[in-house]
Design an enzyme around this catalytic site. Structure first.
Site, PDB file in Angstrom:
ATOM      1  N   GLU A 159      10.794  -3.618  -3.640  1.00  0.00           N
ATOM      2  CA  GLU A 159      10.525  -2.648  -2.501  1.00  0.00           C
ATOM      3  C   GLU A 159       9.870  -3.847  -1.484  1.00  0.00           C
ATOM      4  O   GLU A 159       9.766  -3.717  -0.177  1.00  0.00           O
ATOM      5  CB  GLU A 159       9.874  -1.690  -2.466  1.00  0.00           C
TER       6      GLU A 159
ATOM      7  N   HIS B 137      -2.095  -3.989  -6.745  1.00  0.00           N
ATOM      8  CA  HIS B 137      -0.915  -4.133  -7.707  1.00  0.00           C
ATOM      9  C   HIS B 137      -0.369  -5.540  -8.172  1.00  0.00           C
ATOM     10  O   HIS B 137       0.298  -6.011  -8.943  1.00  0.00           O
ATOM     11  CB  HIS B 137       0.461  -3.443  -7.084  1.00  0.00           C
TER      12      HIS B 137
ATOM     13  N   ASP C 246      -6.671   4.835  -5.638  1.00  0.00           N
ATOM     14  CA  ASP C 246      -5.664   4.804  -4.804  1.00  0.00           C
ATOM     15  C   ASP C 246      -4.544   5.879  -5.749  1.00  0.00           C
ATOM     16  O   ASP C 246      -4.604   6.163  -6.954  1.00  0.00           O
ATOM     17  CB  ASP C 246      -4.859   3.404  -5.001  1.00  0.00           C
TER      18      ASP C 246
ATOM     19  N   HIS D  79      -1.725   5.328  -6.531  1.00  0.00           N
ATOM     20  CA  HIS D  79      -0.807   4.538  -7.248  1.00  0.00           C
ATOM     21  C   HIS D  79      -1.586   3.740  -8.447  1.00  0.00           C
ATOM     22  O   HIS D  79      -2.693   3.215  -8.159  1.00  0.00           O
ATOM     23  CB  HIS D  79       0.123   3.758  -6.781  1.00  0.00           C
TER      24      HIS D  79
ATOM     25  N   ASP E 175      -4.158   7.187   0.104  1.00  0.00           N
ATOM     26  CA  ASP E 175      -2.413   7.879  -0.320  1.00  0.00           C
ATOM     27  C   ASP E 175      -2.728   9.048  -1.228  1.00  0.00           C
ATOM     28  O   ASP E 175      -1.543   9.771  -1.602  1.00  0.00           O
ATOM     29  CB  ASP E 175      -1.541   6.881  -0.554  1.00  0.00           C
TER      30      ASP E 175
ATOM     31  N   TYR F 192      -0.931   5.458   3.742  1.00  0.00           N
ATOM     32  CA  TYR F 192       0.187   4.779   4.820  1.00  0.00           C
ATOM     33  C   TYR F 192       0.130   5.497   6.453  1.00  0.00           C
ATOM     34  O   TYR F 192      -0.710   6.175   6.604  1.00  0.00           O
ATOM     35  CB  TYR F 192       1.497   4.840   3.968  1.00  0.00           C
TER      36      TYR F 192
END
Length: 342
Positions: A117, A159, A195, A197, A284, A323
């Site tokens: 992505e 990440h 976060d 994620h 997020d 975001y």
């Protein structure tokens, strides 16, 4: 509270993201940082400074040197091939293949990417390099006696593993700052990732270490990116056994459940008794975030800022996800105001 921010974040202005089988405008975009900065100014959170420049050796304490050279040269190598789009990985060393680094840029992208992505565009390296300087400048403020500081990093970092980019992340800002505390004499540092994620890169970097406790609250990887790390039974290995704690939670999770997980995480951090606390601050988890499925409200961010403050530790906030909904500024700053009020 001091905020560190670099205008160079805007050099990372990718136009393509692979989402739902389409190339779309990226969710991780310059407007994110501008919304947050606007809110920092609006509430008069404190001084805002530009980052100092730090030697690349701070980064290579965490990241593989060849990987960093790849990030630095990727765009020029991609452009030299005559490609007109942005650099996106299209093949990987999948199960049964060789883990050898190809010479050609398509192969290098696949070797170093964890997902497709995230495109690399012109300006990505310069923005990522400035982002880690933001984190290190804020960390230096704590080293010099500040009780807390906010690194308004963009692009984010959690990440990014030692030799992989993806999930909008290139250099792991929080991990580099955590290592800086250790290098300056801290015996133990806790890295708390809030976060939505899972911070797969941060976990992988510190998984076999006892001098850094990694704790993450996140969407269940069975349902959410990055899918292949972040399960509750991942507790560390070797010297790091027992120093990695994951709290995966399912779709629709609200503050009642999420807050209980945070309280338990803070109890673990308190028992660990670190010399400093680094927060990978992703907002997020917000109920209206476009790519996440938790249901925290704007007021909840103030509540958990106060919970973090109760640990009474020198605390570095490093911006991660959340975001480009307008509320990103309110929610990020609510955590910081909740912390200061706590």
């Amino acid at each position: 509270m001091l905020t560190v921010f670099s205008e160079k974040h805007a050099l990372r202005d990718s136009k393509t993201e692979l989402f739902g089988g389409e190339l779309v405008a990226p969710f991780e975009c310059p407007a994110r940082a501008e919304h947050i900065l606007e809110r920092v100014r609006e509430v008069k959170l404190g001084n805002i400074i530009a980052p100092a420049q730090f030697a690349i050796e701070h980064v290579t304490r965490i990241h593989d040197a060849d990987f960093i050279r790849f990030l630095e040269t990727c765009w020029s190598e991609w452009s030299a091939e005559g490609y007109h789009g942005e650099a996106i990985a299209t093949c990987w060393p999948a199960r049964g293949m060789q883990l050898r680094i190809p010479d050609q840029i398509d192969g290098k992208l696949g070797y170093y990417a964890l997902a497709a992505e995230t495109a690399i565009c012109n300006g990505t390296w310069e923005a990522a390099r400035a982002s880690v300087d933001v984190a290190l400048t804020a960390q230096a403020a704590l080293r010099d006696g500040a009780g807390a500081a906010f690194a308004l990093c963009r692009p984010p970092g959690h990440h990014a593993a030692a030799d992989m980019f993806g999930g909008y992340c290139f250099i792991n800002n929080a991990a580099v700052a955590t290592q800086a505390f250790i290098d300056q004499g801290a015996a133990r540092v806790a890295l708390l990732d809030v976060d939505f994620h899972h911070g797969n890169g941060s976990q992988a970097i510190f998984y076999d270490r006892s001098d850094v406790m990694f704790v993450s609250l996140h969407g269940d990887p069975r349902e959410a990116f990055p899918h292949f790390l972040g399960y509750a039974d991942e507790t560390g290995e070797g010297d790091g056994k027992g120093f990695n704690h994951n709290y995966p939670m399912g779709p629709g999770t609200g503050y009642s459940t999420w807050g209980e997980a945070l309280a338990d995480a803070c109890r673990k951090i308190g028992r660990y008794a670190p010399d400093a606390l680094v927060i990978s601050l992703g907002v997020d988890t917000f109920e209206h975030d476009p790519i996440s499925f938790f249901k925290l409200t704007s007021d909840d961010f103030k509540r958990y800022g106060a919970t973090i403050a109760a640990l009474n530790l020198p605390t570095l906030f490093v911006m991660e996800g959340g975001y480009a909904v307008a509320e990103i500024g309110t929610n990020a700053v609510n955590v910081l105001e909740g912390y200061e009020a706590g």
